[in-house]
Design an enzyme around this catalytic site. Sequence first.
Site, PDB file in Angstrom:
ATOM      1  N   ASP A  37       0.861  -1.180   0.000  1.00  0.00           N
ATOM      2  CA  ASP A  37       0.000   0.000   0.000  1.00  0.00           C
ATOM      3  C   ASP A  37       0.902   1.236   0.000  1.00  0.00           C
ATOM      4  O   ASP A  37       1.784   1.355   0.841  1.00  0.00           O
ATOM      5  CB  ASP A  37      -0.899  -0.012   1.239  1.00  0.00           C
ATOM      6  CG  ASP A  37      -2.039   0.985   1.161  1.00  0.00           C
ATOM      7  OD1 ASP A  37      -1.807   2.139   0.726  1.00  0.00           O
ATOM      8  OD2 ASP A  37      -3.156   0.624   1.543  1.00  0.00           O
ATOM      9  N   GLN A 101     -14.364   2.112   2.670  1.00  0.00           N
ATOM     10  CA  GLN A 101     -13.823   1.743   1.359  1.00  0.00           C
ATOM     11  C   GLN A 101     -13.558   2.990   0.534  1.00  0.00           C
ATOM     12  O   GLN A 101     -14.405   3.881   0.432  1.00  0.00           O
ATOM     13  CB  GLN A 101     -14.800   0.819   0.629  1.00  0.00           C
ATOM     14  CG  GLN A 101     -14.249   0.252  -0.660  1.00  0.00           C
ATOM     15  CD  GLN A 101     -15.199  -0.734  -1.331  1.00  0.00           C
ATOM     16  OE1 GLN A 101     -16.362  -0.867  -0.955  1.00  0.00           O
ATOM     17  NE2 GLN A 101     -14.707  -1.422  -2.342  1.00  0.00           N
ATOM     18  N   HIS A 107     -10.870  -5.793  -2.342  1.00  0.00           N
ATOM     19  CA  HIS A 107      -9.502  -5.976  -1.859  1.00  0.00           C
ATOM     20  C   HIS A 107      -9.479  -6.197  -0.358  1.00  0.00           C
ATOM     21  O   HIS A 107     -10.400  -5.823   0.357  1.00  0.00           O
ATOM     22  CB  HIS A 107      -8.620  -4.788  -2.239  1.00  0.00           C
ATOM     23  CG  HIS A 107      -9.045  -3.468  -1.664  1.00  0.00           C
ATOM     24  ND1 HIS A 107     -10.141  -2.757  -2.125  1.00  0.00           N
ATOM     25  CD2 HIS A 107      -8.522  -2.727  -0.668  1.00  0.00           C
ATOM     26  CE1 HIS A 107     -10.255  -1.632  -1.440  1.00  0.00           C
ATOM     27  NE2 HIS A 107      -9.288  -1.584  -0.537  1.00  0.00           N
ATOM     28  N   HIS A 109      -6.884  -5.757   3.092  1.00  0.00           N
ATOM     29  CA  HIS A 109      -5.701  -5.127   3.670  1.00  0.00           C
ATOM     30  C   HIS A 109      -5.046  -6.120   4.614  1.00  0.00           C
ATOM     31  O   HIS A 109      -5.736  -6.780   5.403  1.00  0.00           O
ATOM     32  CB  HIS A 109      -6.089  -3.895   4.499  1.00  0.00           C
ATOM     33  CG  HIS A 109      -6.677  -2.784   3.700  1.00  0.00           C
ATOM     34  ND1 HIS A 109      -5.948  -1.670   3.352  1.00  0.00           N
ATOM     35  CD2 HIS A 109      -7.923  -2.599   3.194  1.00  0.00           C
ATOM     36  CE1 HIS A 109      -6.724  -0.844   2.663  1.00  0.00           C
ATOM     37  NE2 HIS A 109      -7.926  -1.391   2.557  1.00  0.00           N
TER      38      HIS A 109
END
Length: 143
Positions: A37, A101, A107, A109
């Site tokens: 990220d 979101q 996705h 994390h």
Amino acid sequence: MSLYGTYDEANIFARIVRGEMPAVKVFEDDQVLAFMDVFPQSKGHALVISKVSKARNLLEAEQQTVAALAAAAQKLAKAAAAALKPDGVVVTQFNGAPAGQTVFHLHFHVIPRYEGEPLGRHGEGMADIEELKALAAKIAAEL
């Protein structure tokens, strides 16, 4: 954005999958991509996305997509734990803007947590790319 809507082919993760935007990759296969990220909440914060599904969130996802992503998130969490020796690991997934979101491409994390270190705010402060590359290599070495 709400829980329901139309998939946006121009979202950042779709662009990463197509190779139009760079990413610091940890691993990938034909179904999933794991990458660092760029706005990490903690050292080693990474994401797991589907390379094939057009689901915006968990509610829209096919069961096989959820299974592939969950397995990849576990694989990434184990590798991050071995590589970075955090005190804990958060695995999370958000559905809809009110839930947190910000990118409407399904996705997960994977966020290593360190005792006494608060989480940073997501989206604040872009990480140093060279540091992300070093972390990705360290995590990938544990796969």
